[in-house]
Design a protein around this motif. Structure first.
Motif, PDB file in Angstrom:
ATOM      1  N   MET A   1     -59.863  58.803  20.348  1.00 31.66           N
ATOM      2  CA  MET A   1     -60.530  57.779  19.562  1.00 31.66           C
ATOM      3  C   MET A   1     -59.610  56.573  19.409  1.00 31.66           C
ATOM      4  O   MET A   1     -58.384  56.713  19.420  1.00 31.66           O
ATOM      5  CB  MET A   1     -60.937  58.322  18.184  1.00 31.66           C
ATOM      6  CG  MET A   1     -59.796  58.498  17.219  1.00 31.66           C
ATOM      7  SD  MET A   1     -60.221  59.303  15.646  1.00 31.66           S
ATOM      8  CE  MET A   1     -61.880  58.793  15.326  1.00 31.66           C
ATOM      9  N   GLU A   2     -60.205  55.402  19.276  1.00 33.62           N
ATOM     10  CA  GLU A   2     -59.422  54.194  19.075  1.00 33.62           C
ATOM     11  C   GLU A   2     -59.130  54.025  17.590  1.00 33.62           C
ATOM     12  O   GLU A   2     -60.025  54.107  16.753  1.00 33.62           O
ATOM     13  CB  GLU A   2     -60.177  52.969  19.580  1.00 33.62           C
ATOM     14  CG  GLU A   2     -59.402  51.672  19.381  1.00 33.62           C
ATOM     15  CD  GLU A   2     -60.179  50.446  19.813  1.00 33.62           C
ATOM     16  OE1 GLU A   2     -59.626  49.342  19.706  1.00 33.62           O
ATOM     17  OE2 GLU A   2     -61.338  50.593  20.246  1.00 33.62           O
ATOM     18  N   ILE A   3     -57.863  53.820  17.271  1.00 34.45           N
ATOM     19  CA  ILE A   3     -57.441  53.595  15.896  1.00 34.45           C
ATOM     20  C   ILE A   3     -56.816  52.210  15.817  1.00 34.45           C
ATOM     21  O   ILE A   3     -55.883  51.891  16.561  1.00 34.45           O
ATOM     22  CB  ILE A   3     -56.447  54.673  15.432  1.00 34.45           C
ATOM     23  CG1 ILE A   3     -57.129  56.051  15.437  1.00 34.45           C
ATOM     24  CG2 ILE A   3     -55.910  54.349  14.041  1.00 34.45           C
ATOM     25  CD1 ILE A   3     -56.217  57.197  15.050  1.00 34.45           C
ATOM     26  N   ILE A   4     -57.348  51.386  14.926  1.00 31.82           N
ATOM     27  CA  ILE A   4     -56.880  50.011  14.773  1.00 31.82           C
ATOM     28  C   ILE A   4     -55.761  49.983  13.740  1.00 31.82           C
ATOM     29  O   ILE A   4     -55.907  50.517  12.634  1.00 31.82           O
ATOM     30  CB  ILE A   4     -58.033  49.106  14.317  1.00 31.82           C
ATOM     31  CG1 ILE A   4     -59.183  49.164  15.329  1.00 31.82           C
ATOM     32  CG2 ILE A   4     -57.559  47.668  14.132  1.00 31.82           C
ATOM     33  CD1 ILE A   4     -60.475  48.570  14.811  1.00 31.82           C
ATOM     34  N   LEU A   5     -54.638  49.386  14.080  1.00 28.98           N
ATOM     35  CA  LEU A   5     -53.529  49.269  13.145  1.00 28.98           C
ATOM     36  C   LEU A   5     -53.793  48.094  12.207  1.00 28.98           C
ATOM     37  O   LEU A   5     -53.896  46.945  12.637  1.00 28.98           O
ATOM     38  CB  LEU A   5     -52.215  49.074  13.897  1.00 28.98           C
ATOM     39  CG  LEU A   5     -51.787  50.239  14.800  1.00 28.98           C
ATOM     40  CD1 LEU A   5     -50.466  49.914  15.503  1.00 28.98           C
ATOM     41  CD2 LEU A   5     -51.658  51.530  13.996  1.00 28.98           C
ATOM     42  N   SER A   6     -53.910  48.403  10.926  1.00 29.57           N
ATOM     43  CA  SER A   6     -54.188  47.392   9.899  1.00 29.57           C
ATOM     44  C   SER A   6     -53.245  47.649   8.731  1.00 29.57           C
ATOM     45  O   SER A   6     -53.645  48.193   7.694  1.00 29.57           O
ATOM     46  CB  SER A   6     -55.648  47.476   9.441  1.00 29.57           C
ATOM     47  OG  SER A   6     -56.536  47.315  10.532  1.00 29.57           O
ATOM     48  N   PRO A   7     -51.970  47.287   8.875  1.00 23.66           N
ATOM     49  CA  PRO A   7     -50.953  47.734   7.929  1.00 23.66           C
ATOM     50  C   PRO A   7     -51.194  47.277   6.492  1.00 23.66           C
ATOM     51  O   PRO A   7     -51.589  46.146   6.235  1.00 23.66           O
ATOM     52  CB  PRO A   7     -49.663  47.120   8.484  1.00 23.66           C
ATOM     53  CG  PRO A   7     -49.950  46.850   9.922  1.00 23.66           C
ATOM     54  CD  PRO A   7     -51.406  46.516   9.986  1.00 23.66           C
ATOM     55  N   SER A   8     -50.955  48.192   5.575  1.00 15.78           N
ATOM     56  CA  SER A   8     -50.945  47.897   4.149  1.00 15.78           C
ATOM     57  C   SER A   8     -49.491  47.822   3.683  1.00 15.78           C
ATOM     58  O   SER A   8     -48.648  48.593   4.156  1.00 15.78           O
ATOM     59  CB  SER A   8     -51.668  49.000   3.366  1.00 15.78           C
ATOM     60  OG  SER A   8     -51.455  48.857   1.977  1.00 15.78           O
ATOM     61  N   PRO A   9     -49.189  46.936   2.739  1.00 12.53           N
ATOM     62  CA  PRO A   9     -47.837  46.889   2.200  1.00 12.53           C
ATOM     63  C   PRO A   9     -47.587  47.964   1.144  1.00 12.53           C
ATOM     64  O   PRO A   9     -46.448  48.104   0.659  1.00 12.53           O
ATOM     65  CB  PRO A   9     -47.770  45.493   1.571  1.00 12.53           C
ATOM     66  CG  PRO A   9     -49.172  45.228   1.128  1.00 12.53           C
ATOM     67  CD  PRO A   9     -50.046  45.874   2.179  1.00 12.53           C
ATOM     68  N   ASN A  10     -48.607  48.726   0.822  1.00 13.82           N
ATOM     69  CA  ASN A  10     -48.526  49.651  -0.312  1.00 13.82           C
ATOM     70  C   ASN A  10     -48.130  51.057   0.145  1.00 13.82           C
ATOM     71  O   ASN A  10     -48.976  51.926   0.349  1.00 13.82           O
ATOM     72  CB  ASN A  10     -49.864  49.680  -1.048  1.00 13.82           C
ATOM     73  CG  ASN A  10     -50.281  48.307  -1.533  1.00 13.82           C
ATOM     74  OD1 ASN A  10     -49.435  47.485  -1.858  1.00 13.82           O
ATOM     75  ND2 ASN A  10     -51.581  48.053  -1.569  1.00 13.82           N
ATOM     76  N   PHE A  11     -46.853  51.267   0.307  1.00 15.54           N
ATOM     77  CA  PHE A  11     -46.335  52.579   0.699  1.00 15.54           C
ATOM     78  C   PHE A  11     -44.861  52.639   0.329  1.00 15.54           C
ATOM     79  O   PHE A  11     -44.224  51.630   0.024  1.00 15.54           O
ATOM     80  CB  PHE A  11     -46.529  52.827   2.202  1.00 15.54           C
ATOM     81  CG  PHE A  11     -45.704  51.941   3.089  1.00 15.54           C
ATOM     82  CD1 PHE A  11     -44.422  52.330   3.485  1.00 15.54           C
ATOM     83  CD2 PHE A  11     -46.182  50.717   3.530  1.00 15.54           C
ATOM     84  CE1 PHE A  11     -43.648  51.515   4.294  1.00 15.54           C
ATOM     85  CE2 PHE A  11     -45.416  49.886   4.335  1.00 15.54           C
ATOM     86  CZ  PHE A  11     -44.152  50.286   4.716  1.00 15.54           C
ATOM     87  N   ARG A  56     -65.548  53.653  13.100  1.00 10.15           N
ATOM     88  CA  ARG A  56     -64.291  52.933  13.336  1.00 10.15           C
ATOM     89  C   ARG A  56     -63.212  53.431  12.373  1.00 10.15           C
ATOM     90  O   ARG A  56     -63.516  53.806  11.237  1.00 10.15           O
ATOM     91  CB  ARG A  56     -64.493  51.435  13.137  1.00 10.15           C
ATOM     92  CG  ARG A  56     -65.269  50.740  14.246  1.00 10.15           C
ATOM     93  CD  ARG A  56     -65.460  49.270  13.909  1.00 10.15           C
ATOM     94  NE  ARG A  56     -66.355  49.102  12.772  1.00 10.15           N
ATOM     95  CZ  ARG A  56     -66.132  48.278  11.754  1.00 10.15           C
ATOM     96  NH1 ARG A  56     -65.023  47.556  11.707  1.00 10.15           N
ATOM     97  NH2 ARG A  56     -67.016  48.163  10.783  1.00 10.15           N
ATOM     98  N   VAL A  57     -61.974  53.408  12.842  1.00 15.15           N
ATOM     99  CA  VAL A  57     -60.860  53.897  12.028  1.00 15.15           C
ATOM    100  C   VAL A  57     -59.756  52.857  11.992  1.00 15.15           C
ATOM    101  O   VAL A  57     -59.310  52.376  13.039  1.00 15.15           O
ATOM    102  CB  VAL A  57     -60.293  55.222  12.586  1.00 15.15           C
ATOM    103  CG1 VAL A  57     -59.118  55.700  11.734  1.00 15.15           C
ATOM    104  CG2 VAL A  57     -61.380  56.288  12.652  1.00 15.15           C
ATOM    105  N   ASP A  58     -59.320  52.513  10.790  1.00 19.77           N
ATOM    106  CA  ASP A  58     -58.133  51.690  10.601  1.00 19.77           C
ATOM    107  C   ASP A  58     -57.002  52.569  10.078  1.00 19.77           C
ATOM    108  O   ASP A  58     -57.212  53.360   9.143  1.00 19.77           O
ATOM    109  CB  ASP A  58     -58.392  50.577   9.577  1.00 19.77           C
ATOM    110  CG  ASP A  58     -59.239  49.452  10.135  1.00 19.77           C
ATOM    111  OD1 ASP A  58     -58.693  48.624  10.867  1.00 19.77           O
ATOM    112  OD2 ASP A  58     -60.456  49.412   9.831  1.00 19.77           O
ATOM    113  N   GLN A  59     -55.828  52.450  10.685  1.00 21.43           N
ATOM    114  CA  GLN A  59     -54.647  53.101  10.121  1.00 21.43           C
ATOM    115  C   GLN A  59     -53.884  52.064   9.312  1.00 21.43           C
ATOM    116  O   GLN A  59     -53.482  51.022   9.815  1.00 21.43           O
ATOM    117  CB  GLN A  59     -53.738  53.680  11.200  1.00 21.43           C
ATOM    118  CG  GLN A  59     -52.539  54.393  10.587  1.00 21.43           C
ATOM    119  CD  GLN A  59     -51.758  55.230  11.584  1.00 21.43           C
ATOM    120  OE1 GLN A  59     -51.956  55.132  12.792  1.00 21.43           O
ATOM    121  NE2 GLN A  59     -50.874  56.073  11.072  1.00 21.43           N
TER     122      GLN A  59
END
Length: 248
Positions: A1-11, A56-59
């Motif tokens: 599956m295609e996973i879109i990288l959509s970074p969050s600053p919250n980690f 759709r999946v965003d990581q």
């Protein structure tokens, strides 16, 4: 599956190895609103993945980092579940944004197909027991209702993600248990719920916390009767899950 990288600053950094998978619904009016919230540094919330209605999946956070999705919670005696878990937010309005007729919005088939496809490599990559695949309401029963009684846990279990009982559990005499009751039978029910994993006090009294935990249990395991009262069918189902979860 295609996973879109959509970074969050919250980690931040993990303190424990991953041994849990926590499933949520977004509970917002749109997926875009949830996407923006999970990447908003002022919101201080995030998840490892966001799963849209069309699959759709965003990581948003790398799996080796601690996303901020579980909040104050506990399971099987553990706390700081953010450090122990992978969190998946599933786009669904849930209880806060029901359909026009008041029913909970369904999870589309494409979304659940994608969830199953996403979960399998997560479970393969980490040592996550089947008894530690949970919903947000399982780990925070006083605060949360997601992913809701409309979530298809049975379908996931058939795909090897979590457990579903084959039986109702042992026969139970009497009329069940109700909020306000105090007895050895209430304590026995609390002991079973505690051994399954729920955060509950062994008081022998069917108090407010016990009612919330029973409601969370029903939301997961008996979704047609989410009322917080332990009738005989609920008690049989608690027995069945306790047996499954404590089996060697």
């Amino acid at each position: 599956m295609e996973i879109i990288l959509s970074p969050s600053p919250n980690f931040d950094d993990r303190k424990h190895a991953v041994d849990m998978l926590v499933l949520h619904y977004t509970g917002m009016v749109t997926g875009q609103a949830a996407f923006d919230q999970l990447r908003n540094p002022e919101a201080k919330v995030s998840s490892h993945y966001l799963l849209w209605e069309d699959g759709r999946v965003d990581q948003m956070v790398a799996e080796d980092r601690r996303a901020w999705h579980a909040g104050v919670s506990s399971w099987q005696g553990d706390e700081d579940l953010n450090s122990r878990s992978i969190g998946i937010e599933i786009v669904n309005g849930g209880h806060d944004f029901p359909q026009a007729d008041g029913t909970l919005p369904p999870y589309p088939a494409a979304q659940i197909d994608a969830l199953i496809e996403l979960c399998h490599p997560i479970l393969a990559a980490h040592d996550i027991p089947q008894t530690r695949i949970v919903g947000h309401s399982d780990i925070a029963p006083l605060r949360k209702q997601d992913p809701g009684e409309h979530f298809p846990w049975v379908r996931l279990a058939r795909a090897g993600i979590g457990i579903w009982p084959d039986t109702e559990g042992a026969d139970v005499s009497g009329n069940g248990l109700s909020p306000g009751d105090s007895s050895a039978n209430v304590r026995r029910m609390q002991e079973h719920l505690l051994r399954i994993g729920y955060g509950i006090d062994l008081t022998g009294t069917y108090d407010e916390r016990t009612e919330a935990v029973v409601r969370a249990f029903q939301r997961r395991w008996l979704p047609e009767r989410v009322n917080g009262s332990a009738d005989t069918r609920t008690l049989r189902r608690i027995d069945a899950i306790h047996t499954l979860y404590t089996a060697d």
